[in-house]
Design a protein around this motif. Sequence first.
Motif, mmCIF file in Angstrom:
data_model
loop_
_atom_site.group_PDB
_atom_site.id
_atom_site.type_symbol
_atom_site.label_atom_id
_atom_site.label_comp_id
_atom_site.label_asym_id
_atom_site.label_seq_id
_atom_site.Cartn_x
_atom_site.Cartn_y
_atom_site.Cartn_z
ATOM 1 N N PRO A 162 0.828 -1.201 0.000
ATOM 2 C CA PRO A 162 0.000 0.000 0.000
ATOM 3 C C PRO A 162 0.870 1.262 0.000
ATOM 4 O O PRO A 162 1.991 1.237 0.492
ATOM 5 C CB PRO A 162 -0.750 -0.116 1.333
ATOM 6 N N GLY A 163 0.380 2.353 -0.571
ATOM 7 C CA GLY A 163 1.110 3.606 -0.448
ATOM 8 C C GLY A 163 1.209 4.433 -1.706
ATOM 9 O O GLY A 163 0.476 4.233 -2.672
ATOM 10 N N ARG A 164 2.162 5.366 -1.689
ATOM 11 C CA ARG A 164 2.402 6.320 -2.769
ATOM 12 C C ARG A 164 3.322 5.694 -3.807
ATOM 13 O O ARG A 164 4.360 5.130 -3.485
ATOM 14 C CB ARG A 164 3.038 7.577 -2.164
ATOM 15 N N TRP A 165 2.948 5.798 -5.072
ATOM 16 C CA TRP A 165 3.706 5.234 -6.192
ATOM 17 C C TRP A 165 4.855 6.164 -6.548
ATOM 18 O O TRP A 165 4.668 7.377 -6.692
ATOM 19 C CB TRP A 165 2.754 5.059 -7.373
ATOM 20 N N VAL A 166 6.067 5.603 -6.705
ATOM 21 C CA VAL A 166 7.244 6.365 -7.115
ATOM 22 C C VAL A 166 7.846 5.680 -8.332
ATOM 23 O O VAL A 166 8.133 4.480 -8.293
ATOM 24 C CB VAL A 166 8.305 6.428 -5.980
ATOM 25 N N ALA A 167 8.013 6.435 -9.410
ATOM 26 C CA ALA A 167 8.635 5.908 -10.627
ATOM 27 C C ALA A 167 9.966 6.619 -10.831
ATOM 28 O O ALA A 167 10.019 7.854 -10.837
ATOM 29 C CB ALA A 167 7.725 6.140 -11.829
ATOM 30 N N ILE A 168 11.027 5.837 -10.989
ATOM 31 C CA ILE A 168 12.363 6.386 -11.220
ATOM 32 C C ILE A 168 12.739 6.095 -12.669
ATOM 33 O O ILE A 168 12.766 4.933 -13.096
ATOM 34 C CB ILE A 168 13.417 5.753 -10.278
ATOM 35 N N ALA A 169 13.035 7.138 -13.415
ATOM 36 C CA ALA A 169 13.431 6.998 -14.815
ATOM 37 C C ALA A 169 14.685 6.149 -14.919
ATOM 38 O O ALA A 169 15.478 6.058 -13.965
ATOM 39 C CB ALA A 169 13.691 8.375 -15.430
ATOM 40 N N GLY A 170 14.868 5.547 -16.080
ATOM 41 C CA GLY A 170 16.054 4.736 -16.313
ATOM 42 C C GLY A 170 17.322 5.509 -16.003
ATOM 43 O O GLY A 170 17.500 6.641 -16.468
ATOM 44 N N GLN A 171 18.167 4.906 -15.190
ATOM 45 C CA GLN A 171 19.430 5.531 -14.798
ATOM 46 C C GLN A 171 20.588 4.834 -15.497
ATOM 47 O O GLN A 171 20.596 3.616 -15.636
ATOM 48 C CB GLN A 171 19.621 5.446 -13.280
ATOM 49 N N VAL A 172 21.541 5.641 -15.944
ATOM 50 C CA VAL A 172 22.775 5.130 -16.525
ATOM 51 C C VAL A 172 23.926 5.577 -15.634
ATOM 52 O O VAL A 172 23.713 6.230 -14.614
ATOM 53 C CB VAL A 172 22.959 5.613 -17.990
#
Length: 131
Positions: free
Chosen positions: A25-35
């Motif tokens: 449960p909770g707040r959704w966090v999306a992290i862009a592709g990291q290089v």
Amino acid sequence: MSPISHPSPEGVAPGNGYSHVATGPGRWVAIAGQVSLDADGKFVGLGDPAAQAQQVFANLDRCLTAAGATFADVVKLNFYVTDIGILPAVRTARDAYVDTANPPASTAVQVVALFSPDALLEIEAYAVVVD
């Protein structure tokens, strides 16, 4: 204790170093592709998969922190690699950050190229944070 759970789906073979399902449960966090770019936008570890993977996971950690999250909140990792043979180096770097007893759901894909020929891998992350 993390609210993230890793149910084992019946009839699906166990994952080797990943979970098939991660939820919470909770707040959704999306992290862009990291290089493997450093703070100045320069590549770290040219030609070195292990060094690039270490930088990528350090970048992911910084991004998660900025969002008020940690690797304990990560439910999904997507790995894009230019050579599937570098996955052992990527997993070694990953294992320094994730709970290997309950790793996030993951997908690994070999791609023809990334945005730069210097990039050997790119990893994106999704997390669920309880506020």
